[in-house]
Design a protein around this motif. Structure first.
Motif, PDB file in Angstrom:
ATOM      1  N   SER A  92       0.844  -1.198   0.000  1.00 57.26           N
ATOM      2  CA  SER A  92       0.000   0.000   0.000  1.00 57.26           C
ATOM      3  C   SER A  92       0.878   1.246   0.000  1.00 57.26           C
ATOM      4  O   SER A  92       1.996   1.236   0.533  1.00 57.26           O
ATOM      5  CB  SER A  92      -0.919   0.025   1.225  1.00 57.26           C
ATOM      6  OG  SER A  92      -1.843  -1.047   1.187  1.00 57.26           O
ATOM      7  N   GLN A  98       0.808   5.666   0.611  1.00 56.67           N
ATOM      8  CA  GLN A  98       0.048   6.737   1.275  1.00 56.67           C
ATOM      9  C   GLN A  98       0.072   7.998   0.409  1.00 56.67           C
ATOM     10  O   GLN A  98       1.127   8.458  -0.005  1.00 56.67           O
ATOM     11  CB  GLN A  98       0.631   7.050   2.652  1.00 56.67           C
ATOM     12  CG  GLN A  98      -0.121   8.175   3.377  1.00 56.67           C
ATOM     13  CD  GLN A  98       0.354   8.371   4.800  1.00 56.67           C
ATOM     14  OE1 GLN A  98       0.121   7.528   5.665  1.00 56.67           O
ATOM     15  NE2 GLN A  98       1.041   9.483   5.038  1.00 56.67           N
ATOM     16  N   LEU A 132     -12.359   5.070  -1.022  1.00 58.41           N
ATOM     17  CA  LEU A 132     -11.322   4.458  -0.201  1.00 58.41           C
ATOM     18  C   LEU A 132     -11.627   4.756   1.263  1.00 58.41           C
ATOM     19  O   LEU A 132     -11.770   5.921   1.659  1.00 58.41           O
ATOM     20  CB  LEU A 132      -9.947   5.015  -0.581  1.00 58.41           C
ATOM     21  CG  LEU A 132      -9.446   4.636  -1.985  1.00 58.41           C
ATOM     22  CD1 LEU A 132      -8.230   5.470  -2.358  1.00 58.41           C
ATOM     23  CD2 LEU A 132      -9.114   3.154  -2.047  1.00 58.41           C
ATOM     24  N   LEU A 133     -11.711   3.718   2.064  1.00 55.20           N
ATOM     25  CA  LEU A 133     -12.155   3.877   3.443  1.00 55.20           C
ATOM     26  C   LEU A 133     -11.014   4.144   4.413  1.00 55.20           C
ATOM     27  O   LEU A 133     -11.241   4.697   5.500  1.00 55.20           O
ATOM     28  CB  LEU A 133     -12.924   2.628   3.886  1.00 55.20           C
ATOM     29  CG  LEU A 133     -14.175   2.303   3.044  1.00 55.20           C
ATOM     30  CD1 LEU A 133     -14.835   1.033   3.557  1.00 55.20           C
ATOM     31  CD2 LEU A 133     -15.152   3.469   3.065  1.00 55.20           C
ATOM     32  N   LYS A 134      -9.798   3.752   4.043  1.00 58.61           N
ATOM     33  CA  LYS A 134      -8.680   3.930   4.968  1.00 58.61           C
ATOM     34  C   LYS A 134      -8.077   5.327   4.809  1.00 58.61           C
ATOM     35  O   LYS A 134      -6.955   5.496   4.337  1.00 58.61           O
ATOM     36  CB  LYS A 134      -7.617   2.852   4.731  1.00 58.61           C
ATOM     37  CG  LYS A 134      -8.095   1.451   5.094  1.00 58.61           C
ATOM     38  CD  LYS A 134      -6.980   0.430   4.933  1.00 58.61           C
ATOM     39  CE  LYS A 134      -7.442  -0.960   5.343  1.00 58.61           C
ATOM     40  NZ  LYS A 134      -6.357  -1.968   5.215  1.00 58.61           N
ATOM     41  N   SER A 135      -8.873   6.321   5.184  1.00 59.00           N
ATOM     42  CA  SER A 135      -8.418   7.710   5.096  1.00 59.00           C
ATOM     43  C   SER A 135      -8.625   8.398   6.441  1.00 59.00           C
ATOM     44  O   SER A 135      -9.462   7.986   7.253  1.00 59.00           O
ATOM     45  CB  SER A 135      -9.183   8.467   4.006  1.00 59.00           C
ATOM     46  OG  SER A 135     -10.557   8.555   4.332  1.00 59.00           O
ATOM     47  N   GLN A 136      -7.853   9.438   6.652  1.00 63.49           N
ATOM     48  CA  GLN A 136      -7.954  10.199   7.896  1.00 63.49           C
ATOM     49  C   GLN A 136      -7.735  11.677   7.583  1.00 63.49           C
ATOM     50  O   GLN A 136      -6.764  12.039   6.913  1.00 63.49           O
ATOM     51  CB  GLN A 136      -6.917   9.712   8.914  1.00 63.49           C
ATOM     52  CG  GLN A 136      -7.016  10.411  10.263  1.00 63.49           C
ATOM     53  CD  GLN A 136      -6.048   9.823  11.284  1.00 63.49           C
ATOM     54  OE1 GLN A 136      -5.291   8.905  10.964  1.00 63.49           O
ATOM     55  NE2 GLN A 136      -6.074  10.340  12.495  1.00 63.49           N
ATOM     56  N   SER A 194      -5.125  15.561   4.992  1.00 63.65           N
ATOM     57  CA  SER A 194      -5.873  14.320   4.809  1.00 63.65           C
ATOM     58  C   SER A 194      -4.965  13.287   4.146  1.00 63.65           C
ATOM     59  O   SER A 194      -4.285  13.593   3.158  1.00 63.65           O
ATOM     60  CB  SER A 194      -7.110  14.551   3.944  1.00 63.65           C
ATOM     61  OG  SER A 194      -7.851  13.352   3.800  1.00 63.65           O
ATOM     62  N   SER A 195      -4.957  12.065   4.701  1.00 64.44           N
ATOM     63  CA  SER A 195      -4.126  10.981   4.157  1.00 64.44           C
ATOM     64  C   SER A 195      -4.995   9.765   3.886  1.00 64.44           C
ATOM     65  O   SER A 195      -6.013   9.542   4.554  1.00 64.44           O
ATOM     66  CB  SER A 195      -3.014  10.611   5.140  1.00 64.44           C
ATOM     67  OG  SER A 195      -2.166  11.719   5.377  1.00 64.44           O
ATOM     68  N   VAL A 196      -4.564   8.963   2.903  1.00 66.50           N
ATOM     69  CA  VAL A 196      -5.285   7.747   2.564  1.00 66.50           C
ATOM     70  C   VAL A 196      -4.280   6.653   2.206  1.00 66.50           C
ATOM     71  O   VAL A 196      -3.229   6.931   1.607  1.00 66.50           O
ATOM     72  CB  VAL A 196      -6.264   7.994   1.394  1.00 66.50           C
ATOM     73  CG1 VAL A 196      -5.529   8.333   0.115  1.00 66.50           C
ATOM     74  CG2 VAL A 196      -7.182   6.794   1.189  1.00 66.50           C
ATOM     75  N   LEU A 197      -4.570   5.417   2.606  1.00 70.77           N
ATOM     76  CA  LEU A 197      -3.772   4.254   2.211  1.00 70.77           C
ATOM     77  C   LEU A 197      -4.416   3.613   0.996  1.00 70.77           C
ATOM     78  O   LEU A 197      -5.603   3.260   1.017  1.00 70.77           O
ATOM     79  CB  LEU A 197      -3.686   3.245   3.360  1.00 70.77           C
ATOM     80  CG  LEU A 197      -2.767   3.632   4.530  1.00 70.77           C
ATOM     81  CD1 LEU A 197      -2.848   2.578   5.623  1.00 70.77           C
ATOM     82  CD2 LEU A 197      -1.332   3.804   4.051  1.00 70.77           C
TER      83      LEU A 197
END
Length: 345
Positions: free
Chosen positions: A253, A255, A279-283, A297-300
């Motif tokens: 993965s 980022q 994409l659900l793996k975001s913060q 904001s970051s996402v894997l």
């Protein structure tokens, strides 16, 4: 029927009085029947009489200064009575609100000259100048912010007019006879404020002013919000979207990170999509910095062997308005022997 001496004397006195009254010369002054804008010529006509002889003289005055006139015209009536007419042309000026025209006729049988005056304010129209200002100013306006638009209507005469606000060519408010202030030169000015909401797409506002049945005078302004900018004192929009510096193997993965400072509120939403699937793996984090907000904001993103044509979309909204959108191709982050990599900007 016999007339007494007293009745005869009364009739004689009445006849003499009527004769004297009828013989008294008078003066009249006529101007334009409609108002005329500053810069145009208007005519005034003066008539005086009757006189017992033709030795009279006509003088025109604008305020205290003598004004040239066209040649006077002499009219002879029955029983050697004379009447004089005179015309003068005057170029109206915006400063003429306080001015007056005076016709003065002298004659050797008059104890004092005959005078008649007319205020130029009765015939003058001064067209206003218009401008629209915003508060806050354009460089400080954020999305959905309420902004005061002020229409400045300056130096007009007479005082009566009506004002209309337009938004994108649609009427939003009409004000009949808004309050005015008097200027030292006798003209009037006014300010009227309309509150509007700023958007990124922008709206066209117009202030229309109509005097009597004259063509409208207008001023226009485009109200458009500024997207979040980078720090204090710098212009333009600043958004950063970054990925890893090295390629990765399928099955791992990577980022991706979005950053942007200077949002006016913390109501920011960042959405990540891979090939139109969320994409659900975001913060996403929003940090207050004085009177603005910084967003990170970051996402894997999982990499697969068939991700060469895959795309990741970063979608950013402030409140309900889209402020940023960018697509990243995943082929620039894949590593493998059998892949053709195309670097995109």
């Amino acid at each position: 029927m016999t007339t007494t001496p007293a009745q005869a004397l009364g009739a004689l006195l009445l006849t003499c009085l009527l004769g004297l009254t009828a013989a008294q010369p008078s003066i009249s002054l006529m101007g334009p029947t409609q108002r005329t804008t500053a810069g145009n010529l208007v005519a005034f006509n003066c008539t005086a009489g009757p006189f017992g002889s033709s030795d009279f003289y006509v003088t025109w005055l604008k305020d205290r200064d003598e004004h040239p006139a066209s040649a006077q015209r002499l009219v002879t009536e029955d029983k050697a009575k004379y009447t004089v007419t005179s015309k003068v042309w005057v170029t109206l000026d915006r400063q003429d609100v306080w001015s007056e025209m005076t016709c003065e006729v002298t004659h050797r049988h008059l104890a004092e000259p005959l005078r008649k005056s007319m205020n130029l304010s009765q015939v003058l129209r001064v067209v206003p100048t218009l401008k629209i200002t915003t508060k806050p100013s354009g460089m400080q306006i954020h999305v959905h912010q309420r902004v005061n638009l002020t229409c400045h209507v300056s130096h007009f005469y007479p005082s009566h007019l009506h004002l209309t606000w337009m938004e994108n060519r649609h009427k939003v408010q009409t004000v009949e006879s808004p309050p005015v202030t008097r200027n030292p030169d006798g003209t009037y000015s006014l300010e009227h404020t309309w509150q509007a909401e700023a958007t990124l797409n922008g709206s066209e506002f117009a202030c229309w002013v109509v005097q009597d049945e004259q063509p409208p005078v207008q001023a226009n302004i485009t109200l458009q919000a500024q997207a979040p900018s980078l720090g204090k004192g710098r212009s333009g929009h600043s958004y950063a979207l970054k990925g890893p510096l090295q390629r990765s193997e399928p099955g791992s993965s990577i980022q991706l990170t979005f950053t942007s400072p200077g949002f006016p509120t913390g109501q920011v939403t960042v959405t990540w999509l891979k090939n139109n699937h969320r994409l659900l793996k975001s913060q996403t984090s929003v940090h207050s910095l004085g009177d603005s907000y910084n967003v990170t904001s970051s996402v894997l993103v999982p990499l697969q062997a068939d991700d060469v044509p895959s795309l990741v979309l970063c979608h950013v909204k402030h409140r309900s308005t889209l402020v940023f959108q960018k697509t990243i191709s995943l082929d620039q982050y894949l590593r493998g022997k059998d892949y053709l990599f195309v670097q995109t900007g």
